[in-house]
Scaffold this motif. Structure first.
Motif, PDB file in Angstrom:
ATOM      1  N   VAL A  88       0.844  -1.207   0.000  1.00  0.00           N
ATOM      2  CA  VAL A  88       0.000   0.000   0.000  1.00  0.00           C
ATOM      3  C   VAL A  88       0.872   1.247   0.000  1.00  0.00           C
ATOM      4  O   VAL A  88       0.574   2.234  -0.699  1.00  0.00           O
ATOM      5  N   ASP A  89       1.987   1.238   0.769  1.00  0.00           N
ATOM      6  CA  ASP A  89       2.904   2.383   0.774  1.00  0.00           C
ATOM      7  C   ASP A  89       3.409   2.672  -0.633  1.00  0.00           C
ATOM      8  O   ASP A  89       3.441   3.833  -1.085  1.00  0.00           O
ATOM      9  N   GLU A  90       3.824   1.610  -1.337  1.00  0.00           N
ATOM     10  CA  GLU A  90       4.338   1.787  -2.694  1.00  0.00           C
ATOM     11  C   GLU A  90       3.241   2.273  -3.635  1.00  0.00           C
ATOM     12  O   GLU A  90       3.472   3.127  -4.502  1.00  0.00           O
ATOM     13  N   LEU A  91       2.040   1.742  -3.468  1.00  0.00           N
ATOM     14  CA  LEU A  91       0.926   2.164  -4.334  1.00  0.00           C
ATOM     15  C   LEU A  91       0.591   3.637  -4.122  1.00  0.00           C
ATOM     16  O   LEU A  91       0.285   4.369  -5.082  1.00  0.00           O
ATOM     17  N   LEU A  92       0.633   4.091  -2.871  1.00  0.00           N
ATOM     18  CA  LEU A  92       0.348   5.501  -2.589  1.00  0.00           C
ATOM     19  C   LEU A  92       1.390   6.412  -3.236  1.00  0.00           C
ATOM     20  O   LEU A  92       1.045   7.453  -3.832  1.00  0.00           O
ATOM     21  N   LYS A  93       2.669   6.017  -3.130  1.00  0.00           N
ATOM     22  CA  LYS A  93       3.722   6.827  -3.754  1.00  0.00           C
ATOM     23  C   LYS A  93       3.556   6.853  -5.267  1.00  0.00           C
ATOM     24  O   LYS A  93       3.692   7.905  -5.909  1.00  0.00           O
ATOM     25  N   ASP A  94       3.259   5.671  -5.841  1.00  0.00           N
ATOM     26  CA  ASP A  94       3.074   5.609  -7.295  1.00  0.00           C
ATOM     27  C   ASP A  94       1.858   6.428  -7.730  1.00  0.00           C
ATOM     28  O   ASP A  94       1.893   7.147  -8.744  1.00  0.00           O
ATOM     29  N   GLY A  95       0.769   6.316  -6.954  1.00  0.00           N
ATOM     30  CA  GLY A  95      -0.462   7.027  -7.331  1.00  0.00           C
ATOM     31  C   GLY A  95      -0.267   8.531  -7.368  1.00  0.00           C
ATOM     32  O   GLY A  95      -0.745   9.212  -8.291  1.00  0.00           O
ATOM     33  N   LEU A  96       0.442   9.076  -6.378  1.00  0.00           N
ATOM     34  CA  LEU A  96       0.700  10.515  -6.348  1.00  0.00           C
ATOM     35  C   LEU A  96       1.576  10.936  -7.518  1.00  0.00           C
ATOM     36  O   LEU A  96       1.382  12.005  -8.115  1.00  0.00           O
ATOM     37  N   PHE A  97       2.560  10.076  -7.858  1.00  0.00           N
ATOM     38  CA  PHE A  97       3.433  10.398  -8.989  1.00  0.00           C
ATOM     39  C   PHE A  97       2.653  10.356 -10.298  1.00  0.00           C
ATOM     40  O   PHE A  97       2.826  11.228 -11.166  1.00  0.00           O
ATOM     41  N   TYR A  98       1.806   9.353 -10.437  1.00  0.00           N
ATOM     42  CA  TYR A  98       1.050   9.233 -11.690  1.00  0.00           C
ATOM     43  C   TYR A  98       0.106  10.416 -11.888  1.00  0.00           C
ATOM     44  O   TYR A  98      -0.168  10.826 -13.023  1.00  0.00           O
ATOM     45  N   GLU A  99      -0.406  10.984 -10.782  1.00  0.00           N
ATOM     46  CA  GLU A  99      -1.311  12.133 -10.899  1.00  0.00           C
ATOM     47  C   GLU A  99      -0.558  13.379 -11.350  1.00  0.00           C
ATOM     48  O   GLU A  99      -0.990  14.079 -12.273  1.00  0.00           O
ATOM     49  N   THR A 100       0.549  13.683 -10.686  1.00  0.00           N
ATOM     50  CA  THR A 100       1.314  14.904 -10.998  1.00  0.00           C
ATOM     51  C   THR A 100       2.804  14.588 -11.017  1.00  0.00           C
ATOM     52  O   THR A 100       3.515  14.822 -10.034  1.00  0.00           O
ATOM     53  N   PRO A 101       3.299  14.039 -12.114  1.00  0.00           N
ATOM     54  CA  PRO A 101       4.719  13.668 -12.183  1.00  0.00           C
ATOM     55  C   PRO A 101       5.659  14.844 -11.949  1.00  0.00           C
ATOM     56  O   PRO A 101       6.728  14.684 -11.363  1.00  0.00           O
ATOM     57  N   HIS A 102       5.257  16.055 -12.387  1.00  0.00           N
ATOM     58  CA  HIS A 102       6.163  17.197 -12.284  1.00  0.00           C
ATOM     59  C   HIS A 102       6.364  17.663 -10.847  1.00  0.00           C
ATOM     60  O   HIS A 102       7.285  18.435 -10.575  1.00  0.00           O
ATOM     61  N   ASP A 103       5.523  17.200  -9.929  1.00  0.00           N
ATOM     62  CA  ASP A 103       5.711  17.553  -8.520  1.00  0.00           C
ATOM     63  C   ASP A 103       6.879  16.781  -7.892  1.00  0.00           C
ATOM     64  O   ASP A 103       7.304  17.106  -6.780  1.00  0.00           O
TER      65      ASP A 103
END
Length: 413
Positions: free
Chosen positions: A342-357
């Motif tokens: 779940v930790d990895e999925l949360l990090k991936d999900g945030l990146f997929y939403e706004t990669p430039h952040d």
């Protein structure tokens, strides 16, 4: 030391004759002892002559009961040195008892000032093997065995104290009292020291020899026992190794069957949590089982793309649940995944939403995408990124995401 006067009949020359030089090997020579007291007898021979000296035991010599005199034509001219006489006395007497007189070639010599010097006698020093052979041929070993047979087991054990050099006094006294039964062996005179020092030389030698033989046999027995033990241990270890290999093979087979079943369950539409529940695994173990099964089954590129799409969907769901107020543990239960996943999925999900952040992660993903576009295989790409394997694998997923986004944008255009 004074001069011993032999008793009448103390020594009678025997008819048999043994010249030691014919049977023994000389390893050197030494000067006879006591020649100073027998100059008159030696003067009849002069210096520089080769003579045959007769070995005459003197068991009644008050100064040395194991003395061995050297006679020339029946006249005493000297003695064997005391240390040699202890070994030779019983040998000479045993051969005499068998009817033989022992002779040795010797050489007269003069030492001192010319003709005024004293006469002496040089005698060969024979090797030990020759002396031992003479002793055994004369029956000394058999005589020693007879003497040992009169001792009990405890006495024979006490006889071996200090390596046979200092036997127990009580055993020596018992043997001393029985000395008349074994006339081949001569004990030293009372004035020569205690019973240990007076004990016949061959008694001590044969005791030590037997101890060496027994030690050798014991060493051989131990060596054989060790070799047998080593062979048994080797076979035992080999069998243990074979058994463990069978157990490992059985475990690999069971795991492969479990992995294949996990993949079939997922193919039926079951979630990871359902697969874990059916197989009695944790969600993380179920994920690992599915990964192994996919690798063993040779998943196609299309299937990989499907899995990546599924992961992005799971990542988006995890972010949504997080924003709804659920804690990580609650999200894990809801999704049937482990907390770490779940930790990895949360990090991936945030990146997929706004990669430039996340510019650093985005830059690593772009580098990975460029390497993939250059035709490098996965392992080559991972090694070129020069980061930890975990970061490299994440960058590999991110690159696939960027490529998918690029392909989607091209289709929309």
């Amino acid at each position: 030391m004074g001069s011993h006067t032999r008793r009448p009949g103390e020594y009678v020359r025997h008819a048999g004759r043994v010249l030691l030089d014919d049977y023994c090997r000389a390893t050197g020579e030494y000067y006879a002892s006591g020649t100073w007291h027998h100059q008159e007898s030696l003067s009849g021979f002069g210096a520089g002559r080769t003579v045959e000296a007769e070995l005459v035991p003197e068991p009644h010599n008050p100064w040395d009961a194991r003395a061995v005199a050297l006679d020339l034509d029946g006249r005493r001219v000297g003695y064997l040195p005391a240390t040699s006489a202890k070994m030779w006395h019983d040998v000479v007497r045993a051969w005499n008892a068998a009817g033989y007189a022992l002779y040795a070639r010797a050489e007269t010599n003069r030492w001192g000032d010319g003709e005024a010097g004293s006469l002496g006698l040089t005698v060969p020093a024979w090797d030990w093997e020759s002396l031992l052979a003479l002793a055994e041929a004369a029956g000394l070993r058999a005589g020693w065995q007879a003497a040992m047979a009169e001792l009990d087991a405890q006495q024979r054990l006490l006889l071996c104290e200090d390596g046979g050099y200092s036997p127990d006094e009580s055993v020596l006294k018992a043997m001393w009292k029985r000395r008349a039964r074994h006339p081949l062996f001569r004990w030293g005179a009372p004035g020569e020291g205690d019973l240990t020092e007076r004990m016949p030389f061959w008694y001590g030698y044969f005791v030590r020899e037997r101890m060496r033989e027994e030690t050798g046999r014991e060493r051989e027995r131990l060596r054989l026992a060790r070799s047998v033990k080593a062979a048994l241990l080797g076979e035992f270890r080999a069998e243990i190794g074979r058994r463990r290999e069978r157990e490992r093979e059985q475990a690999r087979l069971l795991r492969r069957q479990q992995d294949e079943r996990a993949l079939r369950l997922q193919g039926e539409g079951r979630s990871v949590s359902d697969v874990a529940a059916v197989l009695g695994l944790t969600p993380k173990q179920a994920e690992n089982a599915l990964a192994r099964a996919r690798q063993a089954a040779g998943v196609t590129a299309r299937r990989v793309a499907d899995l990546q799409t599924e992961r992005r969907r799971d990542a988006a769901r995890a972010v949504g649940l997080k924003r709804s107020g659920l804690a990580r543990a609650q999200i894990a239960r809801a999704m049937g995944r482990s907390a770490d996943t779940v930790d990895e999925l949360l990090k991936d999900g945030l990146f997929y939403e706004t990669p430039h952040d996340q510019p650093e992660r985005l830059e690593l993903a772009r580098r990975c995408a460029d390497l993939r576009a250059a035709g490098l295989v996965k392992e080559e790409v991972l090694s070129r990124l020069a980061v930890s394997r975990k970061q490299a694998l994440r960058a590999f997923r991110d690159a696939a995401f960027l490529e998918a986004q690029g392909a989607q944008g091209a289709q929309e255009v």
